[in-house]
Design a protein around this motif. Structure first.
Motif, PDB file in Angstrom:
ATOM      1  N   ARG A  51       0.932  -1.758   0.150  1.00 43.00           N
ATOM      2  CA  ARG A  51       0.092  -0.268  -0.159  1.00 43.00           C
ATOM      3  C   ARG A  51       1.048   1.229   0.343  1.00 43.00           C
ATOM      4  NH1 ARG A  51      -5.127  -0.990   2.737  1.00 43.00           N
ATOM      5  NH2 ARG A  51      -6.091  -2.588   1.349  1.00 43.00           N
ATOM      6  N   ALA A  52       0.602   2.506  -0.792  1.00 42.76           N
ATOM      7  CA  ALA A  52       0.908   3.654  -0.783  1.00 42.76           C
ATOM      8  C   ALA A  52       3.310   3.594  -1.177  1.00 42.76           C
ATOM      9  CB  ALA A  52       1.397   4.218   0.640  1.00 42.76           C
ATOM     10  N   GLY A  53       3.119   2.410  -1.781  1.00 41.60           N
ATOM     11  CA  GLY A  53       3.656   1.771  -2.252  1.00 41.60           C
ATOM     12  C   GLY A  53       5.434   1.133  -1.573  1.00 41.60           C
ATOM     13  N   LEU A  54       5.271   1.666  -0.871  1.00 40.14           N
ATOM     14  CA  LEU A  54       5.977   1.644   0.733  1.00 40.14           C
ATOM     15  C   LEU A  54       6.059  -0.281   1.222  1.00 40.14           C
ATOM     16  CD1 LEU A  54       7.686   2.454   3.250  1.00 40.14           C
ATOM     17  CD2 LEU A  54       5.632   2.852   4.499  1.00 40.14           C
ATOM     18  N   ARG A  55       6.899  -0.950   1.818  1.00 40.62           N
ATOM     19  CA  ARG A  55       7.403  -1.861   2.065  1.00 40.62           C
ATOM     20  C   ARG A  55       8.310  -2.032   2.694  1.00 40.62           C
ATOM     21  NH1 ARG A  55       9.095  -6.643  -1.965  1.00 40.62           N
ATOM     22  NH2 ARG A  55       9.022  -7.542  -0.163  1.00 40.62           N
ATOM     23  N   ALA A  62      11.630   0.091   2.910  1.00 44.04           N
ATOM     24  CA  ALA A  62      12.137   1.281   3.794  1.00 44.04           C
ATOM     25  C   ALA A  62      12.295   2.313   3.545  1.00 44.04           C
ATOM     26  CB  ALA A  62      12.261   0.469   5.097  1.00 44.04           C
ATOM     27  N   VAL A  63      13.862   2.822   4.116  1.00 40.49           N
ATOM     28  CA  VAL A  63      14.226   3.453   4.577  1.00 40.49           C
ATOM     29  C   VAL A  63      14.109   4.978   2.686  1.00 40.49           C
ATOM     30  CG1 VAL A  63      17.407   5.234   3.336  1.00 40.49           C
ATOM     31  CG2 VAL A  63      17.022   2.357   5.054  1.00 40.49           C
ATOM     32  N   ARG A  64      13.589   4.169   1.846  1.00 36.30           N
ATOM     33  CA  ARG A  64      12.896   4.854   0.986  1.00 36.30           C
ATOM     34  C   ARG A  64      12.285   5.232   0.696  1.00 36.30           C
ATOM     35  NH1 ARG A  64      14.789   2.081  -3.928  1.00 36.30           N
ATOM     36  NH2 ARG A  64      12.813   0.248  -3.542  1.00 36.30           N
ATOM     37  N   GLY A  65      10.924   4.964   1.577  1.00 40.64           N
ATOM     38  CA  GLY A  65       9.779   5.345   1.618  1.00 40.64           C
ATOM     39  C   GLY A  65       8.325   5.662   0.326  1.00 40.64           C
ATOM     40  N   GLY A  66       7.225   5.494   0.698  1.00 44.18           N
ATOM     41  CA  GLY A  66       6.529   5.510  -0.490  1.00 44.18           C
ATOM     42  C   GLY A  66       6.069   6.814  -1.539  1.00 44.18           C
ATOM     43  N   GLU A  67       4.738   6.523  -1.741  1.00 41.98           N
ATOM     44  CA  GLU A  67       4.251   7.501  -2.547  1.00 41.98           C
ATOM     45  C   GLU A  67       4.829   9.004  -1.566  1.00 41.98           C
ATOM     46  OE1 GLU A  67       0.476   6.433  -3.248  1.00 41.98           O
ATOM     47  OE2 GLU A  67       1.386   4.947  -4.634  1.00 41.98           O
ATOM     48  N   LYS A  77      17.910  10.483  12.649  1.00 45.21           N
ATOM     49  CA  LYS A  77      16.629  11.515  12.692  1.00 45.21           C
ATOM     50  C   LYS A  77      15.857  10.754  12.930  1.00 45.21           C
ATOM     51  CE  LYS A  77      20.584  13.491  10.679  1.00 45.21           C
ATOM     52  NZ  LYS A  77      20.598  14.752   9.406  1.00 45.21           N
ATOM     53  N   PRO A  78      15.330  10.074  14.151  1.00 47.41           N
ATOM     54  CA  PRO A  78      13.775   9.425  14.034  1.00 47.41           C
ATOM     55  C   PRO A  78      12.846  10.901  13.475  1.00 47.41           C
ATOM     56  CG  PRO A  78      14.997   9.850  16.768  1.00 47.41           C
ATOM     57  CD  PRO A  78      15.856   9.922  15.491  1.00 47.41           C
ATOM     58  N   ASP A  79      12.980  12.217  13.873  1.00 49.01           N
ATOM     59  CA  ASP A  79      12.143  13.243  13.852  1.00 49.01           C
ATOM     60  C   ASP A  79      11.753  12.899  11.497  1.00 49.01           C
ATOM     61  OD1 ASP A  79      11.199  13.749  16.121  1.00 49.01           O
ATOM     62  OD2 ASP A  79      13.013  15.313  16.690  1.00 49.01           O
ATOM     63  N   GLU A  80      12.878  12.923  11.582  1.00 46.21           N
ATOM     64  CA  GLU A  80      13.101  12.803  10.011  1.00 46.21           C
ATOM     65  C   GLU A  80      12.389  11.988   9.244  1.00 46.21           C
ATOM     66  OE1 GLU A  80      16.186  14.651   8.091  1.00 46.21           O
ATOM     67  OE2 GLU A  80      16.807  15.759   9.928  1.00 46.21           O
ATOM     68  N   SER A  81      11.624  10.995  10.206  1.00 48.41           N
ATOM     69  CA  SER A  81      11.346   9.489   9.389  1.00 48.41           C
ATOM     70  C   SER A  81       9.887   9.344   9.296  1.00 48.41           C
ATOM     71  CB  SER A  81      12.274   8.390  10.398  1.00 48.41           C
ATOM     72  OG  SER A  81      13.531   8.725  10.554  1.00 48.41           O
ATOM     73  N   GLU A  82       9.473   9.473   8.154  1.00 54.01           N
ATOM     74  CA  GLU A  82       7.925   9.327   8.302  1.00 54.01           C
ATOM     75  C   GLU A  82       7.079   7.867   8.388  1.00 54.01           C
ATOM     76  OE1 GLU A  82       4.504  10.712   6.196  1.00 54.01           O
ATOM     77  OE2 GLU A  82       6.191  11.690   6.608  1.00 54.01           O
ATOM     78  N   ILE A  83       8.124   7.108   8.681  1.00 52.66           N
ATOM     79  CA  ILE A  83       7.301   5.988   9.891  1.00 52.66           C
ATOM     80  C   ILE A  83       7.171   6.118  11.103  1.00 52.66           C
ATOM     81  CG2 ILE A  83       7.792   3.489  10.034  1.00 52.66           C
ATOM     82  CD1 ILE A  83       9.605   2.949   7.785  1.00 52.66           C
ATOM     83  N   LEU A  84       8.139   6.898  11.368  1.00 54.14           N
ATOM     84  CA  LEU A  84       7.705   7.289  12.766  1.00 54.14           C
ATOM     85  C   LEU A  84       6.215   8.411  12.805  1.00 54.14           C
ATOM     86  CD1 LEU A  84       7.962   6.522  15.594  1.00 54.14           C
ATOM     87  CD2 LEU A  84       9.535   8.523  15.506  1.00 54.14           C
ATOM     88  N   ALA A  85       6.631   9.021  11.819  1.00 59.15           N
ATOM     89  CA  ALA A  85       5.418  10.285  11.906  1.00 59.15           C
ATOM     90  C   ALA A  85       4.404  10.206  11.459  1.00 59.15           C
ATOM     91  CB  ALA A  85       5.452  11.408  10.716  1.00 59.15           C
ATOM     92  N   ARG A  86       3.881   8.468  11.035  1.00 59.97           N
ATOM     93  CA  ARG A  86       2.754   8.558  10.808  1.00 59.97           C
ATOM     94  C   ARG A  86       2.092   7.310  12.016  1.00 59.97           C
ATOM     95  NH1 ARG A  86       0.829   8.622   5.221  1.00 59.97           N
ATOM     96  NH2 ARG A  86       1.683   9.835   4.690  1.00 59.97           N
ATOM     97  N   ILE A  87       3.127   6.866  12.770  1.00 55.73           N
ATOM     98  CA  ILE A  87       3.021   5.454  14.148  1.00 55.73           C
ATOM     99  C   ILE A  87       2.098   6.667  15.409  1.00 55.73           C
ATOM    100  CG2 ILE A  87       3.452   3.646  13.450  1.00 55.73           C
ATOM    101  CD1 ILE A  87       5.901   4.531  15.383  1.00 55.73           C
TER     102      ILE A  87
END
Length: 148
Positions: A51-55, A62-67, A77-87
């Motif tokens: 989903r959303a181009g993310l594996r 996971a490092v590259r990110g999704g859509e 840099k957890p504050d720059e990581s989209e995965i953490l921002a989403r959870i």
């Protein structure tokens, strides 16, 4: 001599596990992060469903990110990581979108793991990647043993 072995043997496990400044062990991918990914994320973000181009079962993806165009993981840099921002989001962008959100303990483990460099064991870097069939792996010549 035998008296020295016991204390050293007791220290080895402590030296093997990196610790944070407060003395607690640092977040570990296999122990703390992988179970969260399997329980909360892989239903939508693994080889079966992307989903959303993310594996999240392949480190490079996971490092590259999704859509979204934002990096999924930025080691250190957890504050720059989209995965953490989403959870940790409280709006409609929160992940997972259905079911219970991550517990504070799970979110903290993920944050600590990213802050510590998001170490991902090579053996699990492509956990969800389909293994090559043996017929498609080129043969290699074994090394000739040296006889002495």
């Amino acid at each position: 001599m035998s008296r020295l072995r016991l204390p050293v043997a007791m220290l080895v496990p402590l030296l093997a596990a990196p610790a944070r400044a407060d003395g607690t062990p640092a977040a570990d991918f296999e122990r703390d992060v992988l179970p969260v990914f399997r329980e909360k994320c892989y239903a939508c973000h693994d080889a079966k469903k992307v989903r959303a181009g993310l594996r999240l079962d392949v480190r490079a993806d996971a490092v590259r990110g999704g859509e979204s165009g934002k990096p999924g993981l930025v080691p250190g840099k957890p504050d720059e990581s989209e995965i953490l921002a989403r959870i940790v989001a409280t709006d409609e962008t929160r992940m997972p979108p259905k079911g219970d959100p991550l517990t504070p303990k799970q979110a903290k483990a993920l944050r600590d793991w990213i802050a510590a460099g998001a170490k991902w064991p090579d053996s699990l870097a492509n956990e969800g990647a389909k293994p090559k069939h043996w017929a498609f792996v080129p043969p290699t010549r074994p090394r000739v043993p040296v006889l002495s």
